[in-house]
Design an enzyme around this catalytic site. Structure first.
Site, mmCIF file in Angstrom:
data_model
loop_
_atom_site.group_PDB
_atom_site.id
_atom_site.type_symbol
_atom_site.label_atom_id
_atom_site.label_comp_id
_atom_site.label_asym_id
_atom_site.label_seq_id
_atom_site.Cartn_x
_atom_site.Cartn_y
_atom_site.Cartn_z
ATOM 1 N N GLU A 182 0.837 -1.192 0.000
ATOM 2 C CA GLU A 182 0.000 0.000 0.000
ATOM 3 C C GLU A 182 0.879 1.252 0.000
ATOM 4 O OE1 GLU A 182 -2.221 0.251 3.616
ATOM 5 O OE2 GLU A 182 -3.010 2.243 3.184
ATOM 6 N N ASP A 234 -1.086 -1.079 5.653
ATOM 7 C CA ASP A 234 -0.970 -0.491 6.983
ATOM 8 C C ASP A 234 -1.930 -1.175 7.955
ATOM 9 O OD1 ASP A 234 0.851 1.297 6.026
ATOM 10 O OD2 ASP A 234 -0.587 2.935 5.754
ATOM 11 N N ASP A 293 -4.155 -0.110 9.800
ATOM 12 C CA ASP A 293 -5.217 0.812 10.194
ATOM 13 C C ASP A 293 -6.460 0.546 9.347
ATOM 14 O OD1 ASP A 293 -4.624 1.792 7.728
ATOM 15 O OD2 ASP A 293 -3.795 3.697 8.417
ATOM 16 N N ASP A 349 -7.835 2.165 6.822
ATOM 17 C CA ASP A 349 -7.620 2.248 5.378
ATOM 18 C C ASP A 349 -6.913 1.007 4.866
ATOM 19 O OD1 ASP A 349 -8.864 4.562 4.888
ATOM 20 O OD2 ASP A 349 -7.050 5.820 4.772
#
Ligand code: 0RA
Length: 652
Positions: free
Chosen positions: A436, A514, A516, A518
């Site tokens: 990403e 990541d 998180d 997203d």
């Protein structure tokens, strides 16, 4: 000890010798009996024991099965059937119960007339579970009495004995998987168990299956639990799978029909989406790879719908050719057949090979579906119109797909410019990291071992393929890059989504995003794409998820990475030794915060990293999950995301 008793004991031991050899064989080669000794095999033990209770229910003697996951990851399965017989086995000179529990394949010997319907791939018998459990305790309620016997690694600790009186009947099995066998993990997964029990409840309507997990309690101290019960069976199963989609016809078409001694049950419905969802079972076992029963279904569906469409004149204005795939766009179907001696083939032994099942399903479905179309002209018209649209979209998609593949041929190597490829060309050792963001992509390019690790940074949003028609996906830059980097090409014949796997350039495709919201969204988008368009990659175990650390704990020169909150707390304590404020904690919000060296050490170095292999435990469940996470209906998605911070059941 009296002589008589001595003799009895000697006999008892003598008859145990062959038993011990049998159990020894199971313990020596557990994978031969339960598939593997990982998470799958561990859960297999439950399926095996529950299958026996399901058989008792299918025989008509049991209506409730209670499964409990205990604090120590032992499992209790209780049913209210007749109870395993406890009378003396004349030849073996032991209780029938002991024979069932300790002799390989002794399970079905009592009821010769009724074949075990829920067996098959499972069906290795409860004695295998016994052999692979450090402790197993059986309680049988029968003929007014309570019987019990305990086994350690399959070896009886005493002859079957009576321990009390009871009016009820039934069998309770309590077992603890042996950690000498299950060395990877002995921890049960609630979601995995729940998905299988839910499936069993749909497949066997009328039975109540309860699941309780005492390891997980809410604020009020109540253990996590679910109750699975279906009256409508496969009809409700289809509605469950499609609950997050928009219906094309008001209620599923249901087919229950026996042809040449093969009972066939099918429920099917159409929704407004573009994907096909076909879930099939033989004797309650999910046939991931399909087989003759699925082929029979497809044949009947295509023939019957085509006949109807031709007759009704609905195709007159349509110039393009329509193929089998077009009849299945937006189709959700569950097929369940019962076969006396199933032959399982294929890589994962989940493909039915019995040729007579094809004809049975074909005839059974053809008959009932034909009647349905005649009796429901409105629904029939909706379905045929959808088929025509699908054919038109397929033609557009083929053009787009050919464009992508032709461009690759024209541009020399055909590889995307953003790909940092590895030097090896042996797919067996090559890895592709899908990373990403460009900055993390940069670190990964510097940190990697370029001999066998390739990096493809993904910048923009991956298209949500759940909401897009096929030809649209070939216009998405990131998806095009993934397809060309992987090297696989799509077939263009009848099954346009068939992959040419021989050209796959990497046998490990690792999604690195990541830690998180997203990141998890992007990961789900990528997984959805693989699931819908390259499912074979998941089925062959080529897709992995990288697990970057969440924290770096530092004290002086000491540095330790942590992957969970618990780990972090433990390490802070360990390094701090009472002075916790001398320790600094860094929370990694994204991969970009790690330098190349750190990324290599924690997440990419094969000798240190942890990868999660993505598997499809239950196709129905994965499908439900993806359509919910990625589909049109917002409410269930919000609900789900609130309840489960992380993506759920697609991982191991
Ligand atoms: C064979 C015969 C009978 C019961 C069972 C098997 C049986 C096995 C299991 C395994 C788990 N739960 C079970 N419940 C029943 C009974 C035959 C008879 O009573 O005549």
């Amino acid at each position: 000890m009296s002589q008589a008793k001595d003799k009895k004991q000697a006999n008892y031991s003598a008859s145990n010798i062959t038993v011990l050899e049998g159990l020894e064989a199971v313990r020596k080669r557990p994978a031969m009996y339960i598939g593997d000794v990982g998470v799958k095999g561990l859960h297999h033990l439950i399926w095996e024991v529950v299958d026996n209770s399901i058989d008792e229910a299918l025989a008509g003697y049991c209506d409730t099965i209670q499964v409990t996951v205990n604090e120590d990851n032992s499992i209790t399965v209780e049913d209210n059937g007749r109870g395993i017989p406890t009378d003396m086995h004349p030849k073996e000179k032991r209780s029938a119960l002991e024979v069932v529990m300790t002799v390989l394949h002794a399970g079905g010997k009592f009821d010769k007339d009724t074949y075990k319907v829920s067996g098959g791939l499972h069906g290795v018998g409860v004695s295998c579970v016994n052999a692979l459990s450090s402790v197993l305790h059986t309680t049988v309620y029968r003929e007014g009495q309570i019987f019990e016997q305990e086994y350690h690694r399959g070896v009886p600790q005493y002859p079957v004995r009576v321990v009390g009186k009871s009016e009820r009947t039934g069998t309770t099995q309590h077992f603890k998987p042996d950690d000498e066998i299950f060395t990877i993990t002995t921890e049960y997964n609630y979601e995995t168990i729940a998905a299988r029990l839910r499936e069993l409840a749909f497949l066997n309507p009328g039975i109540t299956i309860l699941l309780t997990d005492v390891r997980e309690k809410d604020e009020a101290g109540n253990a996590r639990s679910d109750k699975f019960h279906s009256e409508g069976g496969l009809r409700e199963f289809v509605e469950y799978i499609d609950s997050t989609r928009e219906k094309l016809i008001p209620s599923p078409i249901y087919i229950e029909n026996e042809k040449s001694d093969i009972p066939v049950q099918v429920a099917l419905s159409y929704n407004t989406s573009f994907s096909e969802n076909l879930v099939s079972y033989v004797n309650n076992i999910n046939t991931h790879e399909g087989g003759t029963h699925v082929a029979g279904f497809r044949r009947a569906l295509t023939r019957t719908l085509k006949n109807y469409a031709d007759k009704s004149g609905l195709l007159e204005k349509v110039k393009i050719e329509i193929n089998g795939e077009d009849f299945r766009e937006g189709l959700t179907a569950v097929i369940s057949v019962k076969v006396a001696e199933p032959q399982f083939e294929g890589q994962t032994k989940t493909k039915l090979g019995n040729s007579d099942a094809m004809g049975s399903v074909d005839t059974a479905v053809g008959e009932v579906l034909n009647n349905y179309l005649e009796e429901h002209p409105r629904e029939a018209k909706l379905i045929v119109s959808k088929v025509v649209l699908a054919a038109q979209a397929r033609h557009a998609a083929r053009k787009a797909r050919e464009m992508v593949q032709r461009k690759n041929v024209l541009s020399g190597t055909g590889l995307p410019g953003k790909l940092a490829d590895c030097s090896s060309t042996d797919p067996g050792i090559c890895e592709l990291y899908l990373v990403e963001g460009d900055s993390a992509g940069g670190s990964a390019k510097q940190g990697r071992d370029r001999n066998f690790q390739a990096i493809l940074p993904l910048r923009g949003k991956i298209l949500n393929v759940e909401k897009a028609q096929e030809h649209k996906i070939y216009e998405n830059e990131e998806i095009k890059n993934m397809i060309t980097a992987l090297g696989v090409s799509f077939g263009t014949q009848e099954d346009s989504k068939a992959l040419n796997m021989t050209k796959l350039r990497y046998h490990k495709v690792i999604i690195m995003t990541d830690a998180d919201v997203d990141g998890s969204h992007i990961r789900t988008l990528i997984l959805t794409f693989f699931y819908r368009y390259m499912r074979a990659l998941i089925e062959n175990g080529y897709i992995y998820i990288a697990l970057p650390p969440l924290y770096l704990v530092k004290k002086g020169k000491q540095e330790r990475y942590c992957w969970t909150e618990e780990e972090r707390n433990a390490i802070v304590q360990e390094l701090g030794e009472g002075k916790e404020d001398s320790v600094s904690i860094q929370r990694y919000k994204g991969l970009g915060e790690m330098n190349p060296e750190q990324l290599w050490t924690t997440t990419m170095d094969p000798s240190k990293r942890t990868l999660k292999q993505v598997s499809i435990e239950s196709a129905a469940e994965a499908d439900h999950l993806f359509s919910m996470l990625m589909g049109d209906e917002v409410a269930p998605r919000r609900d789900f995301i609130e309840k489960n911070a992380r993506y759920a059941r697609v991982d191991v």
